[in-house]
Every structure is written in structure tokens, then in C-alpha cells.
Design a protein around this motif. Structure first.
Motif, PDB file in Angstrom:
ATOM      1  N   ASP A  30       0.979  -1.186  -0.177  1.00  0.00           N
ATOM      2  CA  ASP A  30       0.139   0.075   0.009  1.00  0.00           C
ATOM      3  C   ASP A  30       1.120   1.110  -0.085  1.00  0.00           C
ATOM      4  O   ASP A  30       2.086   1.115  -0.404  1.00  0.00           O
ATOM      5  N   ASP A  31       0.506   2.371   0.345  1.00  0.00           N
ATOM      6  CA  ASP A  31       1.295   3.581   0.501  1.00  0.00           C
ATOM      7  C   ASP A  31       2.369   3.537   1.510  1.00  0.00           C
ATOM      8  O   ASP A  31       3.278   4.384   1.183  1.00  0.00           O
ATOM      9  N   SER A  32       2.238   2.833   2.603  1.00  0.00           N
ATOM     10  CA  SER A  32       3.103   2.634   3.538  1.00  0.00           C
ATOM     11  C   SER A  32       4.101   1.550   3.539  1.00  0.00           C
ATOM     12  O   SER A  32       5.236   1.577   4.144  1.00  0.00           O
ATOM     13  N   TYR A  33       3.427   0.225   3.367  1.00  0.00           N
ATOM     14  CA  TYR A  33       4.319  -0.739   3.596  1.00  0.00           C
ATOM     15  C   TYR A  33       4.300  -1.556   2.592  1.00  0.00           C
ATOM     16  O   TYR A  33       3.367  -1.662   1.653  1.00  0.00           O
ATOM     17  N   GLU A  34       5.184  -2.626   2.586  1.00  0.00           N
ATOM     18  CA  GLU A  34       5.172  -3.889   1.606  1.00  0.00           C
ATOM     19  C   GLU A  34       4.796  -5.168   2.402  1.00  0.00           C
ATOM     20  O   GLU A  34       5.417  -4.859   3.663  1.00  0.00           O
ATOM     21  N   TYR A  35       3.997  -5.872   1.977  1.00  0.00           N
ATOM     22  CA  TYR A  35       3.546  -7.163   2.874  1.00  0.00           C
ATOM     23  C   TYR A  35       3.943  -8.224   2.093  1.00  0.00           C
ATOM     24  O   TYR A  35       4.254  -8.470   0.894  1.00  0.00           O
TER      25      TYR A  35
END
Length: 102
Positions: A30-35
Motif C-alpha cells: 500500500d502507500d506505507s508498507y510492503e507485505y
């Protein structure tokens, strides 16, 4: 911060046989994290020490990096275990900041 609970040599030896069967999802973000999610072989849950589990939910508790690496999970730096999926307790969810290491 809590201290990691390191595996004993005999615990580690029992878990090593599962290492080649651990599955890693592709990364998504998303805009803040990779998962990513990491799927352990279901039979591996039987040999993970009981104190790695949340006694209320029966799922793995949130593991510190030294603990999940001790289980044989291998991934680059910066990943944090942040969630377990109760319906599928062998799936661990990881995240890291989107620009980690840059």
C-alpha cells in the motif's frame, strides 16, 4: 521490548526438516508498507514450542525477528511479524516500511 525466546538445539533440529517446505507469497504493498505472508507446513505447528503460541487464540503469538528466523523463515532485513490469521494458524503475516533500506 520483550526478550526473544530462543529455541534449544533439539527444538531447532526438529524444525529444520520443514525449512524447505515454507512458502513465501509475492510481495504486495500500500502507500506505507510492503507485505507478504509466509505459509508454514501445517505439520510444522506440532513441533513449534507451545510458548510460541497465544494460549487464548491457539495461533502463534507475534514473534520477534530472532524467533521467526529460528523457525527457519528466511527473508531480507526489515520484515516484522505483525499478525496471524486465526482460521489458518500456519500463515504468518509480515510487513516492512515501503522504502526500507533505501
Amino acid at each position: 521490548m520483550a526478550n526473544p525466546r530462543y529455541l534449544t538445539e533439539s527444538e531447532r533440529a526438529r524444525l529444520l526438516e520443514f525449512q524447505e517446505s515454507i512458502h513465501y507469497s509475492p510481495r504486495y504493498s500500500d502507500d506505507s508498507y510492503e507485505y507478504r505472508h509466509v505459509m508454514l507446513p501445517k505439520s510444522m505447528l506440532k513441533v513449534i514450542p507451545s510458548d510460541y503460541f497465544n494460549s487464548d487464540t491457539g495461533t502463534l503469538r507475534i514473534l520477534l525477528e530472532e524467533e521467526w528466523r529460528g523457525l527457519g523463515i528466511t527473508q531480507s532485513l526489515g520484515w516484522a511479524h505483525y499478525e496471524t490469521h486465526a482460521p489458518e494458524p500456519h500463515i504468518l503475516l509480515f510487513k516492512r516500511p515501503i522504502n526500507f533500506g533505501q
